[in-house]
Design an enzyme around this catalytic site. Sequence first.
Site, PDB file in Angstrom:
ATOM      1  N   GLY A   1     -11.373   1.394   3.641  1.00  0.00           N
ATOM      2  CA  GLY A   1     -10.238   1.391   2.702  1.00  0.00           C
ATOM      3  C   GLY A   1     -10.340   0.356   1.596  1.00  0.00           C
ATOM      4  CB  ALA A   2     -10.273  -3.239   1.607  1.00  0.00           C
TER       5      ALA A   2
ATOM      6  CG  HIS B   1     -11.640  -0.725   8.856  1.00  0.00           C
ATOM      7  ND1 HIS B   1     -11.054  -1.281   9.961  1.00  0.00           N
ATOM      8  CD2 HIS B   1     -10.902  -1.160   7.796  1.00  0.00           C
ATOM      9  CE1 HIS B   1     -10.015  -2.026   9.597  1.00  0.00           C
ATOM     10  NE2 HIS B   1      -9.908  -1.966   8.280  1.00  0.00           N
TER      11      HIS B   1
ATOM     12  NE  ARG C   1      -5.764  -4.036  11.026  1.00  0.00           N
ATOM     13  CZ  ARG C   1      -6.199  -4.135   9.768  1.00  0.00           C
ATOM     14  NH1 ARG C   1      -6.534  -3.051   9.105  1.00  0.00           N
ATOM     15  NH2 ARG C   1      -6.302  -5.311   9.164  1.00  0.00           N
TER      16      ARG C   1
ATOM     17  CG  ASP D   1     -10.617   3.640   6.365  1.00  0.00           C
ATOM     18  OD1 ASP D   1     -11.798   4.037   6.357  1.00  0.00           O
ATOM     19  OD2 ASP D   1     -10.279   2.521   5.926  1.00  0.00           O
TER      20      ASP D   1
ATOM     21  CB  ILE E   1      -0.987  -0.015   1.192  1.00  0.00           C
ATOM     22  CG1 ILE E   1      -1.918  -1.231   1.090  1.00  0.00           C
ATOM     23  CG2 ILE E   1      -1.792   1.279   1.237  1.00  0.00           C
ATOM     24  CD1 ILE E   1      -2.820  -1.458   2.285  1.00  0.00           C
TER      25      ILE E   1
ATOM     26  CG  ASP F   1       9.637  -0.759   5.413  1.00  0.00           C
ATOM     27  OD1 ASP F   1      10.205  -1.495   6.240  1.00  0.00           O
ATOM     28  OD2 ASP F   1       8.660  -1.120   4.730  1.00  0.00           O
TER      29      ASP F   1
ATOM     30  CD  GLU G   1     -11.841   0.096  13.035  1.00  0.00           C
ATOM     31  OE1 GLU G   1     -12.432  -0.772  12.356  1.00  0.00           O
ATOM     32  OE2 GLU G   1     -10.727   0.517  12.750  1.00  0.00           O
TER      33      GLU G   1
HETATM   34  P1  NAD Z   1       2.725  -4.956   3.571  1.00  0.00           P
HETATM   35  O1  NAD Z   1       3.056  -6.124   4.431  1.00  0.00           O
HETATM   36  O2  NAD Z   1       2.865  -5.084   2.095  1.00  0.00           O
HETATM   37  O3  NAD Z   1       3.605  -3.690   4.032  1.00  0.00           O
HETATM   38  C1  NAD Z   1       3.851  -3.344   5.368  1.00  0.00           C
HETATM   39  C2  NAD Z   1       5.224  -2.675   5.413  1.00  0.00           C
HETATM   40  O4  NAD Z   1       5.438  -2.171   6.716  1.00  0.00           O
HETATM   41  C3  NAD Z   1       6.370  -3.668   5.111  1.00  0.00           C
HETATM   42  O5  NAD Z   1       7.170  -3.165   4.063  1.00  0.00           O
HETATM   43  C4  NAD Z   1       7.151  -3.706   6.432  1.00  0.00           C
HETATM   44  O6  NAD Z   1       8.546  -3.854   6.245  1.00  0.00           O
HETATM   45  C5  NAD Z   1       6.818  -2.339   7.011  1.00  0.00           C
HETATM   46  N1  NAD Z   1       7.047  -2.231   8.444  1.00  0.00           N
HETATM   47  C6  NAD Z   1       6.803  -3.150   9.411  1.00  0.00           C
HETATM   48  N2  NAD Z   1       7.132  -2.648  10.618  1.00  0.00           N
HETATM   49  C7  NAD Z   1       7.579  -1.378  10.399  1.00  0.00           C
HETATM   50  C8  NAD Z   1       8.053  -0.347  11.252  1.00  0.00           C
HETATM   51  N3  NAD Z   1       8.151  -0.510  12.576  1.00  0.00           N
HETATM   52  N4  NAD Z   1       8.411   0.840  10.695  1.00  0.00           N
HETATM   53  C9  NAD Z   1       8.324   1.042   9.352  1.00  0.00           C
HETATM   54  N5  NAD Z   1       7.915   0.075   8.490  1.00  0.00           N
HETATM   55  C10 NAD Z   1       7.535  -1.113   9.015  1.00  0.00           C
HETATM   56  O7  NAD Z   1       1.242  -4.550   3.956  1.00  0.00           O
HETATM   57  P2  NAD Z   1       0.238  -3.622   3.131  1.00  0.00           P
HETATM   58  O8  NAD Z   1      -0.561  -4.444   2.192  1.00  0.00           O
HETATM   59  O9  NAD Z   1       0.961  -2.437   2.628  1.00  0.00           O
HETATM   60  O10 NAD Z   1      -0.775  -3.220   4.308  1.00  0.00           O
HETATM   61  C11 NAD Z   1      -0.345  -2.395   5.386  1.00  0.00           C
HETATM   62  C12 NAD Z   1      -1.426  -2.394   6.448  1.00  0.00           C
HETATM   63  O11 NAD Z   1      -2.580  -1.708   5.950  1.00  0.00           O
HETATM   64  C13 NAD Z   1      -1.975  -3.781   6.825  1.00  0.00           C
HETATM   65  O12 NAD Z   1      -1.141  -4.442   7.752  1.00  0.00           O
HETATM   66  C14 NAD Z   1      -3.329  -3.443   7.395  1.00  0.00           C
HETATM   67  O13 NAD Z   1      -3.194  -3.204   8.780  1.00  0.00           O
HETATM   68  C15 NAD Z   1      -3.686  -2.127   6.713  1.00  0.00           C
HETATM   69  N6  NAD Z   1      -4.849  -2.277   5.818  1.00  0.00           N
HETATM   70  C16 NAD Z   1      -5.944  -1.499   6.036  1.00  0.00           C
HETATM   71  C17 NAD Z   1      -7.052  -1.611   5.217  1.00  0.00           C
HETATM   72  C18 NAD Z   1      -8.268  -0.735   5.406  1.00  0.00           C
HETATM   73  O14 NAD Z   1      -9.374  -1.142   5.055  1.00  0.00           O
HETATM   74  N7  NAD Z   1      -8.129   0.464   5.910  1.00  0.00           N
HETATM   75  C19 NAD Z   1      -7.068  -2.553   4.178  1.00  0.00           C
HETATM   76  C20 NAD Z   1      -5.921  -3.329   3.967  1.00  0.00           C
HETATM   77  C21 NAD Z   1      -4.824  -3.179   4.797  1.00  0.00           C
END
Ligand code: NAD
Length: 316
Positions: A288-289, A286, A238, A262, A156, A175, A267
């Site tokens: 987003g998706a 919530h 989150r 979001d 994302i 990251d 929630e």
């Molecule tokens: P992803 O696993 O592809 O990416 C997460 C990134 O965070 C990874 O590159 C990881 O290295 C990095 N990371 C982990 N710990 C870290 C830290 N302490 N500091 C900096 N970077 C760190 O996941 P994604 O698909 O990009 O999704 C990210 C998050 O989005 C999900 O875990 C979920 O909680 C959230 N999400 C929300 C919705 C929504 O409806 N709002 C939908 C999908 C996902």
Amino acid sequence: MNKILITPKSFPVTMKEPIELIQAAGLEPIYNHSGRTLTEAEIIELSKQDVVGIIVGVDPISAHVLDSLPQLKAVSKYGMGTDNIDCKRAEELDIEVRVAAGTNNVSVAELAIGLIFAAARKIPTTVAEVKNGSWKRVMGNEITGKTLGIIGAGQIGREVALRARGLCMNVIVYDPYLQDASFFQERDIEISTSLEELLGVSDFVSLHVPATPTTTHIINKTTLGYCKPSCYLINTSRGELVDEEALYDALINNKLAGAAQDVFSIEPPSPNHKLVELDSFILTSHTGAYTQEAVERMALRATENLLSMLKEKSHR
Ligand code: NAD
């Protein structure tokens, strides 16, 4: 007949493909008809007979749930983020868990960009004014030439970075687990090794990390103190990532220009929550998706993942 429990409220039940796949595998789907996230007790009650696999949204798949379902073989996440699943206990019980990677990243990224505009141009406040019969204008900010700090350079985070570059923003990412920087280098995106530095230079900060013990309250009194008072915080990841008490203090003391989320710690938030009442705080539900495109991709991928896990297990 063995069954599959499908908990997500947004699972497109009228979509033919996932259901045909489930039926072709000789399984029967059971749906969540409650219209809300299920409780542990409800998941156990619905699954205790013949449920061998669960397609799960944000409902709690805790150790207690896993321990209560001896016939369960696999859990397939409808989306990303396994913070609602006790993956350690699942592994101990030989219950496989898989996520539907790459199915909703575009939708979440587009919402994050939407929230940047909503916060910068005060769109919710202005809309509310007009609907209340007023023609009051609230001054906003441009985003062109501004710096977006992205925390979490995963699926994302990358989609947000791409779109922000297209909107003429400067982008900086943080990251510590990033293996290959080429995606960012090719797009003239700076990589920071310091969260403090990223927060200090950003006009907008967007969170894209999973909720883990390390990232819980990654935005807190100390880290908010590194931000410019003109900075906007965007959280589509989150609720656990943000210390909401510290965010409230920062907003009412003008140490942050605004925040748009979001997600929330609980929630939905309780009615009249002091943070939600602030004009400088925007909250969506919530969502987003929750696009037609993403729910269809998530439904199909989560179903395929579940069936392939069950097939692999039956061959062992
Ligand atoms: P992803 O696993 O592809 O990416 C997460 C990134 O965070 C990874 O590159 C990881 O290295 C990095 N990371 C982990 N710990 C870290 C830290 N302490 N500091 C900096 N970077 C760190 O996941 P994604 O698909 O990009 O999704 C990210 C998050 O989005 C999900 O875990 C979920 O909680 C959230 N999400 C929300 C919705 C929504 O409806 N709002 C939908 C999908 C996902």
